[in-house]
Motif scaffolding. Sequence first.
Motif, PDB file in Angstrom:
ATOM      1  N   SER A 503     -12.151 -21.308 -27.533  1.00 17.29           N
ATOM      2  CA  SER A 503     -13.527 -21.389 -27.655  1.00 17.29           C
ATOM      3  C   SER A 503     -14.322 -20.254 -27.820  1.00 17.29           C
ATOM      4  O   SER A 503     -14.014 -19.325 -27.279  1.00 17.29           O
ATOM      5  CB  SER A 503     -14.216 -22.045 -26.217  1.00 17.29           C
ATOM      6  OG  SER A 503     -15.365 -21.736 -26.024  1.00 17.29           O
ATOM      7  N   ALA A 504     -15.290 -20.276 -29.151  1.00 15.57           N
ATOM      8  CA  ALA A 504     -15.741 -19.218 -29.668  1.00 15.57           C
ATOM      9  C   ALA A 504     -16.660 -18.515 -28.433  1.00 15.57           C
ATOM     10  O   ALA A 504     -16.784 -17.385 -28.225  1.00 15.57           O
ATOM     11  CB  ALA A 504     -16.435 -19.407 -30.927  1.00 15.57           C
ATOM     12  N   GLU A 505     -17.463 -19.594 -27.843  1.00 14.23           N
ATOM     13  CA  GLU A 505     -18.441 -19.199 -26.835  1.00 14.23           C
ATOM     14  C   GLU A 505     -17.718 -18.542 -25.846  1.00 14.23           C
ATOM     15  O   GLU A 505     -18.200 -17.652 -25.252  1.00 14.23           O
ATOM     16  CB  GLU A 505     -19.164 -20.467 -26.373  1.00 14.23           C
ATOM     17  CG  GLU A 505     -20.214 -20.489 -25.433  1.00 14.23           C
ATOM     18  CD  GLU A 505     -20.845 -21.545 -24.965  1.00 14.23           C
ATOM     19  OE1 GLU A 505     -20.634 -21.962 -23.878  1.00 14.23           O
ATOM     20  OE2 GLU A 505     -21.412 -22.347 -26.025  1.00 14.23           O
ATOM     21  N   LYS A 506     -16.690 -18.992 -25.351  1.00 11.34           N
ATOM     22  CA  LYS A 506     -15.761 -18.377 -23.982  1.00 11.34           C
ATOM     23  C   LYS A 506     -15.180 -17.183 -24.555  1.00 11.34           C
ATOM     24  O   LYS A 506     -15.249 -15.806 -23.628  1.00 11.34           O
ATOM     25  CB  LYS A 506     -14.870 -19.098 -23.513  1.00 11.34           C
ATOM     26  CG  LYS A 506     -15.544 -20.459 -22.847  1.00 11.34           C
ATOM     27  CD  LYS A 506     -14.457 -21.325 -22.301  1.00 11.34           C
ATOM     28  CE  LYS A 506     -15.246 -22.778 -21.808  1.00 11.34           C
ATOM     29  NZ  LYS A 506     -14.584 -23.517 -21.065  1.00 11.34           N
ATOM     30  N   VAL A 507     -14.686 -16.856 -25.578  1.00 10.19           N
ATOM     31  CA  VAL A 507     -14.448 -15.818 -26.086  1.00 10.19           C
ATOM     32  C   VAL A 507     -15.407 -14.462 -26.179  1.00 10.19           C
ATOM     33  O   VAL A 507     -15.401 -13.437 -25.650  1.00 10.19           O
ATOM     34  CB  VAL A 507     -13.662 -15.601 -27.444  1.00 10.19           C
ATOM     35  CG1 VAL A 507     -13.467 -14.262 -28.177  1.00 10.19           C
ATOM     36  CG2 VAL A 507     -12.401 -16.404 -27.558  1.00 10.19           C
TER      37      VAL A 507
END
Length: 703
Positions: A503-507
């Motif tokens: 997940s780009a957001e969680k990274v």
Amino acid sequence: MDTKFKHVSYLWDESRAKALENDEVALLLYRSNLLGADLRLTNYAGGNTSCKTRETDPLTGNEVEVLWVKGSGGDLGTLKRSGLAGLYLDRLHDLKKRYRGLEYEDEMVGLFSHCIYDLDSKAPSIDTPLHAFLPFTHVDHLHPDAIIAICASKDGEAITRELFGGQLAWVPWQRPGFDLGLKMEQAVKDNPGIRGIMLGGHGLFTWGDTAYESYMNTLETIEKAAIYLEENYGKKRPVFGGQKVASLEEGQRREIAAQLIPYLRGLASEQKAMIGHFTDDPRVLEFIGSNDLDKLAPMGTSCPDHFLRTKIRPLVLDLPAEKLEGSSEEIIAHLRPQFEAYRKDYQAYYERCKRDNSPAVRDPNPVIILYPGVGMFAFAKDKQTTRVSAEFYINAINVMKGAEAISSYVSLPEQEAFDIEYWLLEEAKLQRMPKEKPLSRKVAFVTGGSGGIGKAIAQRFLAEGACVVLSDIDENALAGAKAEFDSAFNKDVTAVAPADVTSAEKVAAALRIAKLQYGGVDIIINCAGLSISKSLLETTEKDWNILYDVLVKGQFLVSREGAAILKQQHMGGDIVNIASKNALMSGPNNVAYGSAKAAQLHMSRLLAAELGPDKVRVNVVNPDAVIEGSKIWESGWAEGRAKAYGITVEELPAYYAKRTILNEAISTEDIASAVFVFVSGLLKKSTGNVLNVDGGIPATFVR
């Protein structure tokens, strides 16, 4: 005796003290730890305590009086017997015959060693005579904000006399040393029956015939001062003249801080790399948003402990919100002149105040950076020093707030401040500091960091001096790893950032933690992974997707987000990707995993080519058959590989070892060592490389 306090903590446990009643030194340590446990009483590593006992002289057998006092360095809250200096009291008094005056203060410190009674003593501190010359059994010297607010106010002496009814003497500001000890001794003689001494611009001395009496005297004195300040806040005028800049909402503050701090870290690190810290403590926000900020911030701090940690004054950022919407180059172009102006001002301060024997000018970059409406940033050589520097500046804010409420704030004269900052004794202490470790001043972000190879890499980095952010999808395992590392190292150097790397957001959220916790990142380790061993016909689309999502997409997302930070800092850096020998070697029942690992390997080459101009190195470590301590064997991989080779799971370790040239099993620590070689500076001119750690398998030789 009233033991209920509002502004200090009463922590005395009579049953514990009773068990120590026949050991005055043990009671000294107990009292010290209680005082150090309340940061409202003294700063980290600040203040000192003492007691005097009758002991048998090991040479003459005669009874002698011994001073036990906190030695140089150390912290009251964690003080142990090994942190004390034990000195013959009569010899310390005999030094009065050798004292040649203020110009020869420093030579007296060397003579303290000739007064040592306890051969296991910590080095005596500059404050030793301040305790020795006071005729009391137990003595406390602390730097409470409430007290220093009075000590650093224009009318401090008159306020002390009125508030304490003549029970505290006043000694004007003077740099700590032998002469100050003599002045304090005289103050006691001139004011019989007093309970303590206020040191102008500095702090408090209190005492008692017993450890408990000294403890209570200290608490009662500080409580009285704190109540007095509380009664005067806003009475004469609004605190800090009222608010000029409104603080942003917490979410906005944190978002802006995370966006800005890598740029600040890069600029603050242009001479030496620094570790960052951010706080938006309400006390900070009140000060930096006030009308008095422009007046008070340039004045600098008062207590020597404060400015030794924070430099004489902070940098106050001028950064309109719209400037943050520009490109990286535009943001740096706006910030750089402010740093250059600060450095120029610091150099001018050095030139104005330096003496013939002053040490060379130190790093001219700011330690404390204030951004109205957002918060405070701090930068120093390691996380603990950085965090404590920020705490000290909050202490300074408290002092300015109190002094302005009851009178007007007075900082130390510039020359006095310089003479402490560039004190030859302080310089000697700096020169005695141990050599920094290879990864000191570095921040590493490790995915898959809660166990197996990732955890071993994190542990090696911590041992080599780095700060480490552990990232993993398993939050329980992360908490366990954090607790383990906190115990083995210290709580400042490890942070956790839960994340699903697909997940780009969680990274992005995970790396935001790294920025807010440490100021940025220097080393990215892509170790998150899983393994599935199946034949082509048994491999499902789901198997294929999850392997490519975690291994390939995950490496891409983490590298992309990490590289953005590295570019903002302009400090170079490292990305090391943990691939596998399967990236190079074909084998049965391995189509999805092997091809994903090959994609990881080639992506690394591409990133090395692209990021090289930014001095970012990208390299690969290829493990093989890491069984002991590896999480990969929990996923069914062992069963799959045993089936592929026609052996049992129990036979796998021996099978893997025997197929290598070296006939060696591979451990997680072996992989950690390989990664360390890439990031340690030993291979700082190498990028795009592959290091196999597989015991030697000819089929994987890179050629």
